[in-house]
Every structure is written in C-alpha cells, then in structure tokens.
Design a protein around this motif. Sequence first.
Motif, PDB file in Angstrom:
ATOM      1  N   MET A 287      12.000   9.248  -4.350  1.00  0.00           N
ATOM      2  CA  MET A 287      10.999   8.183  -3.681  1.00  0.00           C
ATOM      3  C   MET A 287      10.759   7.252  -3.888  1.00  0.00           C
ATOM      4  O   MET A 287      10.441   5.977  -3.654  1.00  0.00           O
ATOM      5  N   ALA A 288      10.813   6.915  -5.413  1.00  0.00           N
ATOM      6  CA  ALA A 288      11.284   5.498  -5.970  1.00  0.00           C
ATOM      7  C   ALA A 288      11.981   4.804  -6.145  1.00  0.00           C
ATOM      8  O   ALA A 288      11.708   3.589  -6.023  1.00  0.00           O
ATOM      9  N   TYR A 289      13.145   5.609  -5.496  1.00  0.00           N
ATOM     10  CA  TYR A 289      14.141   4.517  -5.175  1.00  0.00           C
ATOM     11  C   TYR A 289      14.184   3.597  -4.338  1.00  0.00           C
ATOM     12  O   TYR A 289      14.004   2.948  -3.587  1.00  0.00           O
ATOM     13  N   VAL A 290      13.307   4.600  -3.458  1.00  0.00           N
ATOM     14  CA  VAL A 290      12.708   3.646  -1.581  1.00  0.00           C
ATOM     15  C   VAL A 290      11.490   2.753  -2.080  1.00  0.00           C
ATOM     16  O   VAL A 290      12.088   1.754  -1.327  1.00  0.00           O
ATOM     17  N   VAL A 291      11.498   2.867  -3.254  1.00  0.00           N
ATOM     18  CA  VAL A 291      10.336   1.476  -3.213  1.00  0.00           C
ATOM     19  C   VAL A 291      10.628   1.224  -3.871  1.00  0.00           C
ATOM     20  O   VAL A 291      10.131  -0.010  -3.159  1.00  0.00           O
ATOM     21  N   VAL A 292      11.701   0.229  -4.881  1.00  0.00           N
ATOM     22  CA  VAL A 292      12.150  -0.178  -6.024  1.00  0.00           C
ATOM     23  C   VAL A 292      12.595  -0.659  -4.515  1.00  0.00           C
ATOM     24  O   VAL A 292      12.822  -1.857  -4.837  1.00  0.00           O
TER      25      VAL A 292
ATOM     26  N   PHE B  63       0.829  -1.424   0.271  1.00  0.00           N
ATOM     27  CA  PHE B  63      -0.156  -0.206  -0.310  1.00  0.00           C
ATOM     28  C   PHE B  63       1.194   1.004   0.361  1.00  0.00           C
ATOM     29  O   PHE B  63       0.604   2.120  -1.066  1.00  0.00           O
ATOM     30  N   ALA B  64       1.917   1.225   1.124  1.00  0.00           N
ATOM     31  CA  ALA B  64       2.608   2.643   1.350  1.00  0.00           C
ATOM     32  C   ALA B  64       3.021   2.780  -0.530  1.00  0.00           C
ATOM     33  O   ALA B  64       3.166   3.676  -0.910  1.00  0.00           O
ATOM     34  N   SER B  65       3.879   2.102  -0.956  1.00  0.00           N
ATOM     35  CA  SER B  65       4.555   1.380  -1.873  1.00  0.00           C
ATOM     36  C   SER B  65       3.763   2.494  -3.252  1.00  0.00           C
ATOM     37  O   SER B  65       3.983   2.996  -4.299  1.00  0.00           O
ATOM     38  N   GLY B  66       2.210   1.797  -3.060  1.00  0.00           N
ATOM     39  CA  GLY B  66       1.400   2.994  -3.704  1.00  0.00           C
ATOM     40  C   GLY B  66       1.350   3.691  -4.226  1.00  0.00           C
ATOM     41  O   GLY B  66       0.957   4.293  -5.215  1.00  0.00           O
TER      42      GLY B  66
ATOM     43  N   PHE C  27      -0.621  -3.029  -3.502  1.00  0.00           N
ATOM     44  CA  PHE C  27       0.295  -1.652  -3.852  1.00  0.00           C
ATOM     45  C   PHE C  27      -0.837  -1.365  -5.270  1.00  0.00           C
ATOM     46  O   PHE C  27      -0.697   0.181  -4.802  1.00  0.00           O
ATOM     47  N   ALA C  28      -1.932  -1.006  -5.918  1.00  0.00           N
ATOM     48  CA  ALA C  28      -2.964  -1.127  -6.471  1.00  0.00           C
ATOM     49  C   ALA C  28      -3.744  -0.349  -5.635  1.00  0.00           C
ATOM     50  O   ALA C  28      -4.161   1.017  -6.616  1.00  0.00           O
ATOM     51  N   VAL C  29      -3.979  -0.604  -4.781  1.00  0.00           N
ATOM     52  CA  VAL C  29      -5.210   0.554  -3.428  1.00  0.00           C
ATOM     53  C   VAL C  29      -4.274   1.584  -3.130  1.00  0.00           C
ATOM     54  O   VAL C  29      -5.092   2.768  -3.342  1.00  0.00           O
ATOM     55  N   GLY C  30      -3.675   1.775  -3.111  1.00  0.00           N
ATOM     56  CA  GLY C  30      -2.113   2.538  -2.595  1.00  0.00           C
ATOM     57  C   GLY C  30      -2.338   3.527  -4.266  1.00  0.00           C
ATOM     58  O   GLY C  30      -2.640   4.848  -3.621  1.00  0.00           O
ATOM     59  N   PHE C  31      -1.856   2.559  -4.818  1.00  0.00           N
ATOM     60  CA  PHE C  31      -1.301   4.182  -6.421  1.00  0.00           C
ATOM     61  C   PHE C  31      -3.363   4.319  -6.613  1.00  0.00           C
ATOM     62  O   PHE C  31      -2.819   6.682  -6.393  1.00  0.00           O
TER      63      PHE C  31
END
Length: 259
Positions: A219-224, A41-44, A244-248
């Motif tokens: 932020m993208a680095y943290v996610v990936v 969720f946080a990633s999305g 992920f989809a829900v968060g996005f």
Amino acid sequence: MTSTIILGLMILFIGTALGSACVFFLRDEIKPGIQRALLGFASGVMIAAAVWSLLIPAMEMSEDMGKLAFIPASGGFALGMAFLLLMDRIVPHMHADGQAEGIKSSLGKSTMLVLAVTLHNIPEGMAVGVVFAGALDGGNTISTAGAFALALGIAIQNFPEGAVISMPLKGEGISSRRAFIYGAASGIVEPIGAVITIALASAIVLVLPYLLAFAAGAMAYVVVEELIPEASSGEHSNIGAISFAVGFILMMILDVALG
C-alpha cells in the motif's frame, strides 16, 4: 462476526462502485484541483491504515521476539514494496495522468488505466483479508471492529479512486455506462482477494505478522509511487497535502475508535 465480515467485504466494492457512478452525475472530467484533493485524501487514508491497522499489529504479534519484534514488520514491509515494484514493471498500465508504464502493449488506453487501478487494489483487498484473518484467529491484537474499521477506511478512499478512473474514461469518449462498468470492475479484486486470504487463514497464522507488513508495504508503494506525485503536481499542490492530512486523521480516528 460473520455478518460483520460480509459487510466489511461488500463495502470495499460498494465504495469503488459509488465513486464510479459519478459519471452519471458529472458532465466533464474531474477538475485538476478536485482530483488532487481526492488523491491526497486517498493517500492519507492508506498511509494511516498501513501504520495503525497493519504495521503496529504486526509488531504487537511479534512481542515474544523482544527487541527483535521489528523483524517481521520491516521484512514484510520491504517484501511488499518489492512485490508492487515488480508488478508495476511487468504489467502494462496507464497512470491517471495519462503516462503509460510497463512492458510494451497493444492494449487500449482505457484498458491500461483499469489495469493500473486494479493492480493497486490488490494489496488493499489482501490487507483487509489479512486483518479479518487475524481477528478470526482469536488473538487480542486485532479485533473484528478494528478489522471493520480498516475495511471502512479503504472503502471511503475507494470512492475517489472510482471517480478518478471512470471520469477520465468518459472524457475519452467512452459512454457513461461503460465507464461506470470499467471503474466498478477495477474494485472487484478487493473482496475477491480478501475472501481468498480469509479462506487461507488457518495456513497463514504463523506468518500473519509478515503478511500484515507485506500489505502495508504494498500500500505504501502505491501511495509514494502513484498517488502522492499526482496529488502534488501542478498548481495549488497544497490541496493534496491538506487532503492527505484529512484522510490520515480520519483513518486514524476510525482505527483507534473502532479498534
């Protein structure tokens, strides 16, 4: 506008503190499935925020460059990724899965885990500060409501972050009170970083598109590098993908509806 900014900065810390407070209500560590869902969720939320709240405004601000409007966005994004890569290498920290990374250190496991989340919170706080600075600049690209939407979205994903750091600390034998303090403290860098960025607003107007993209890259680095691998590890990895989809989708709705 001032009250909106203050509220936007305060909810960043409140989100982390509320998540950290889970140590007072849950006995054991977070179950793996729930942790994967929270990380997904946080990633999305972070990826959607990077696209709609940071990269798209960066390109819109550079429209006068014509077909070269991608340069500030792509250059800033690459620099943000490189910066977090460097910080990830030189700052000793512990991943949520218990793996140590960075230079050798005598720091305790709990301290290294707090350092990890604190390090990853820096670009989030900077992102909020840059977006509010853009709104204060008076342009039409970023509205105060849009900046608040980003702050709200990050505050929402800070809740699982706070829980993910405080619950494992409690599982290591640390008292609930100390685990809460450590978890909440990891989020204090966000409003501080945002305030510093806003204070420098007048000096960063010319490079605002680069800074927006820089925050997106960090932020993208943290996610990936961190969140997605942990969200997709073990059994039932589809839980992380669904979350992920829900968060996005949630962050996309917030940004479009409030922006």
